[in-house]
Design a protein around this motif. Structure first.
Motif, short mmCIF file in Angstrom:
data_model
loop_
_atom_site.label_atom_id
_atom_site.label_comp_id
_atom_site.label_asym_id
_atom_site.label_seq_id
_atom_site.Cartn_x
_atom_site.Cartn_y
_atom_site.Cartn_z
N LEU A 139 36.45 -30.28 95.64
CA LEU A 139 37.61 -29.41 95.66
C LEU A 139 38.00 -29.08 94.22
O LEU A 139 37.92 -29.94 93.34
N SER A 140 38.42 -27.86 93.98
CA SER A 140 39.02 -27.48 92.70
C SER A 140 40.52 -27.42 92.94
O SER A 140 40.98 -26.74 93.87
N CYS A 141 41.27 -28.12 92.10
CA CYS A 141 42.71 -28.23 92.30
C CYS A 141 43.46 -27.94 91.00
O CYS A 141 43.07 -28.43 89.94
N VAL A 142 44.53 -27.19 91.11
CA VAL A 142 45.45 -27.09 89.99
C VAL A 142 46.22 -28.40 89.94
O VAL A 142 46.34 -29.03 88.90
N ARG A 143 46.71 -28.83 91.10
CA ARG A 143 47.36 -30.12 91.27
C ARG A 143 46.98 -30.63 92.66
O ARG A 143 46.82 -29.83 93.58
N PRO A 144 46.86 -31.95 92.83
CA PRO A 144 46.53 -32.46 94.17
C PRO A 144 47.76 -32.46 95.07
O PRO A 144 48.39 -33.48 95.29
N GLU A 145 48.09 -31.28 95.57
CA GLU A 145 49.25 -31.17 96.46
C GLU A 145 48.87 -30.29 97.64
O GLU A 145 47.89 -29.55 97.58
N PRO A 146 49.63 -30.35 98.73
CA PRO A 146 49.31 -29.57 99.92
C PRO A 146 49.11 -28.09 99.60
O PRO A 146 49.94 -27.45 98.96
N GLY A 147 47.95 -27.57 100.00
CA GLY A 147 47.61 -26.17 99.79
C GLY A 147 47.23 -25.83 98.36
O GLY A 147 46.98 -24.67 98.05
N GLY A 148 47.13 -26.81 97.49
CA GLY A 148 46.88 -26.55 96.07
C GLY A 148 45.42 -26.63 95.64
O GLY A 148 45.14 -26.61 94.45
N CYS A 149 44.49 -26.69 96.59
CA CYS A 149 43.08 -26.85 96.23
C CYS A 149 42.22 -25.78 96.91
O CYS A 149 42.63 -25.16 97.89
N ARG A 150 41.02 -25.63 96.38
CA ARG A 150 40.03 -24.70 96.93
C ARG A 150 38.73 -25.47 97.18
O ARG A 150 38.30 -26.24 96.33
N LEU A 151 38.11 -25.23 98.32
CA LEU A 151 36.84 -25.87 98.65
C LEU A 151 35.72 -25.22 97.85
O LEU A 151 35.54 -24.01 97.91
#
Length: 164
Positions: A139-151
């Motif tokens: 996952l690519s994440c700006v921050r590990p929060e709900p809806g904050g990542c891209r597969l």
């Protein structure tokens, strides 16, 4: 941040103690975990930290992958990833430890991992994602929060083994 999520390898059905938490990897589980580590090395993956459940099957998986990457010093226990946890605890644990890392591997159990991936991607646990034993998700994440990542990708153990 790149967040790699891995389910433990194939484990024995019943531990010597009879407790689920004590189950260890089978020989096949150890072999496939090593192959998973080799595949990650072939993909030029590098980690700033590796967090794992302390349950033997997950810890052994994380150790074998870390060995293949020559990164055993990065391995740390994260109790929130244990099989008896839940997605809210796992997410809280991740938020606590994922401070300034650019690339992190976590190793744990189902169904927590698939629920965690679903929450990180969509904000809820309803996505139909299944992490098979030995699978790795990026996952690519700006921050590990709900809806904050891209597969980025999800590979099962068989696919990882074909890479080496």
């Amino acid at each position: 941040m790149d967040l790699y999520i891995m389910r433990h390898g194939i484990a024995e059905d019943v531990s010597a103690s009879g407790r689920d938490r004590d189950r260890v990897l089978t020989e096949e589980g150890r072999d496939k975990s090593r192959e998973g580590g080799k595949a990650l090395r072939k993909l030029d993956v590098e980690f700033d930290a590796i967090f794992s459940s302390a349950f033997p099957r997950a810890w052994q998986t994380a150790e074998l992958v870390a060995d293949e990457l020559d990164e055993k010093k990065l391995l740390q226990e994260l109790p929130e990833l244990e099989a008896e946890s839940n997605v809210q605890r796992a997410l809280g644990g991740l938020k606590r430890v994922l401070k300034n890392q650019a690339s992190v591997l976590i190793v744990g159990h189902e169904p927590i991992l698939s629920q965690l991936i679903s929450v990180l991607l969509s904000g809820h646990s309803g996505l139909s994602i299944t992490m098979k034993k030995g699978a790795v998700c990026k996952l690519s994440c700006v921050r590990p929060e709900p809806g904050g990542c891209r597969l980025e990708w999800l590979l099962n153990a068989k696919q990882l083994c074909r890479m080496v």
